[in-house]
Design an enzyme around this catalytic site. Structure first.
Site, PDB file in Angstrom:
ATOM      1  CE  LYS A   1      -3.848  -2.287   2.343  1.00 13.28           C
ATOM      2  NZ  LYS A   1      -4.563  -2.584   3.583  1.00 13.28           N
TER       3      LYS A   1
ATOM      4  CD  GLN B   1      -3.572  -4.323   6.605  1.00  6.52           C
ATOM      5  OE1 GLN B   1      -3.667  -3.294   5.947  1.00  6.52           O
ATOM      6  NE2 GLN B   1      -3.975  -5.479   6.120  1.00  6.52           N
TER       7      GLN B   1
ATOM      8  CG  ASP C   1      -9.727  -0.048   4.904  1.00  9.00           C
ATOM      9  OD1 ASP C   1      -9.553  -0.444   3.738  1.00  9.00           O
ATOM     10  OD2 ASP C   1      -8.980  -0.349   5.850  1.00  9.00           O
TER      11      ASP C   1
HETATM   12  N1  GUN Z   1      -6.922  -6.862   6.105  1.00  9.97           N
HETATM   13  C1  GUN Z   1      -7.236  -7.609   5.027  1.00  9.97           C
HETATM   14  N2  GUN Z   1      -7.806  -6.837   4.070  1.00  9.97           N
HETATM   15  C2  GUN Z   1      -7.841  -5.591   4.561  1.00  9.97           C
HETATM   16  C3  GUN Z   1      -8.307  -4.352   4.030  1.00  9.97           C
HETATM   17  O1  GUN Z   1      -8.812  -4.230   2.913  1.00  9.97           O
HETATM   18  N3  GUN Z   1      -8.170  -3.280   4.842  1.00  9.97           N
HETATM   19  C4  GUN Z   1      -7.628  -3.376   6.078  1.00  9.97           C
HETATM   20  N4  GUN Z   1      -7.563  -2.275   6.804  1.00  9.97           N
HETATM   21  N5  GUN Z   1      -7.193  -4.505   6.593  1.00  9.97           N
HETATM   22  C5  GUN Z   1      -7.299  -5.601   5.825  1.00  9.97           C
END
Ligand code: GUN
Length: 295
Positions: A54, A98, A121
């Site tokens: 990311k 996350q 998100d």
């Molecule tokens: N863990 C697995 N997929 C995601 C996601 O799309 N966003 C976040 N914040 N954590 C994750």
């Protein structure tokens, strides 16, 4: 017949160029650089990889990206304090925590503490509620990426039967809401299946578009897919592989080699949905920055 392999990496790259241009415009016209803050707790190896990807993607297209790391035993109060700071930080337009979080942390409390206007998100109940009601708001990145991929591949969605296997808050539920919306980008007939669904294969075989988001390696087998269906694989699973230098390789939730023989189109793992998810995070961060000017 062998399926068209949908190149998520290529589609994602094209969209990233569009986002980079819009980001540059925002910088020159308003002097604003969209900023994303990522909060990472503990040392989950998969989370480490996701977060690194990311951040790299942000830097590459000119977004500001900040990583806030906490040890596995960090207290909930400490995390809430950091999120409150980020909520008030004018450089930061998007906040991402996350997941998964360690078991002593209440995930809902953390997600609810993020300002909905910075919730790139789309996991805050306000944004989930807006999605359920068909109102504008942030939509979770994987569902958004899947829809964008279908649209850009000219795969019809309206009137199609989409069968989603998996009911998570991150993928299954929001994807169902997104694709059933009364909109020309939606209007699908959606069925959501899960681990307690009876006669699962009878239902998956009715899908025009089958989405696998279960989290079990190669769970969707050839007999579960109608010939000619479009198959979207959201899974990322590590399986042992003595021939790989790392000792493992990544596979999806679909038995790719067998299913590609009967599907009309299929996404690979890696290189399918994953790059689209990250691209939609960049998109949401740019949107967050743009909306903050207009408010
Ligand atoms: N863990 C697995 N997929 C995601 C996601 O799309 N966003 C976040 N914040 N954590 C994750």
């Amino acid at each position: 017949m062998s399926a068209k392999i949908i190149d998520g990496k290529k589609i994602a790259e094209q969209i990233r160029q569009e986002i980079a241009q819009q980001t540059e415009q925002l910088k020159t016209s308003r002097g604003i650089t969209p900023g994303l803050a990522v909060v990472l707790v503990g040392n989950n190896p998969a989370s480490e990889v996701y977060v690194r990807n990311k951040q790299k993607a942000c830097e590459k297209i000119g977004l500001l990206s900040e990583l806030h790391r906490f040890p596995e035993d960090a207290s909930q109060d400490l995390l809430l304090k950091k999120i409150s700071e980020l909520n008030h930080d004018d450089k930061i337009h998007g906040i991402l925590v996350q997941l998964p979080l360690p078991p002593h942390i209440n995930e809902q409390s953390i997600l609810q503490s993020i300002r909905p206007e910075k919730d790139v998100d789309g996991f805050h109940p306000v944004n989930m509620g807006k999605l359920a009601q068909g109102e504008p708001g942030f939509v979770p990145c994987t569902p958004l990426g899947i829809r964008e991929m279908l649209l850009r591949e000219n795969i019809p969605i309206q009137g199609q039967h989409v069968v989603i296997v998996g009911r998570s808050n991150i993928v299954g539920k929001p994807l169902a809401l997104l694709l059933m919306q009364k909109s020309e980008k939606g209007n699908a007939t959606v069925t959501v299946c899960h681990s307690r669904t009876k006669n699962l294969a009878d239902i998956t075989r009715q899908a025009d578009i089958l989405v696998a988001a279960i989290g079990r390696a190669q769970f969707i087998t050839r007999d579960m897919v109608r010939p000619g269906a479009v198959v979207i694989d959201v899974g990322v699973n590590r399986i042992e592989d003595a021939y790989s230098p790392k000792g493992y390789r990544l596979v999806g939730d679909v038995d790719f080699d067998a299913v590609k023989e009967i599907a009309s189109a299929i996404t690979p793992v890696p290189g399918g949905v994953g790059p689209m998810t990250i691209t939609m995070l960049l998109n949401n961060t740019l949107q967050a920055a743009t909306q903050m000017i207009n408010n």
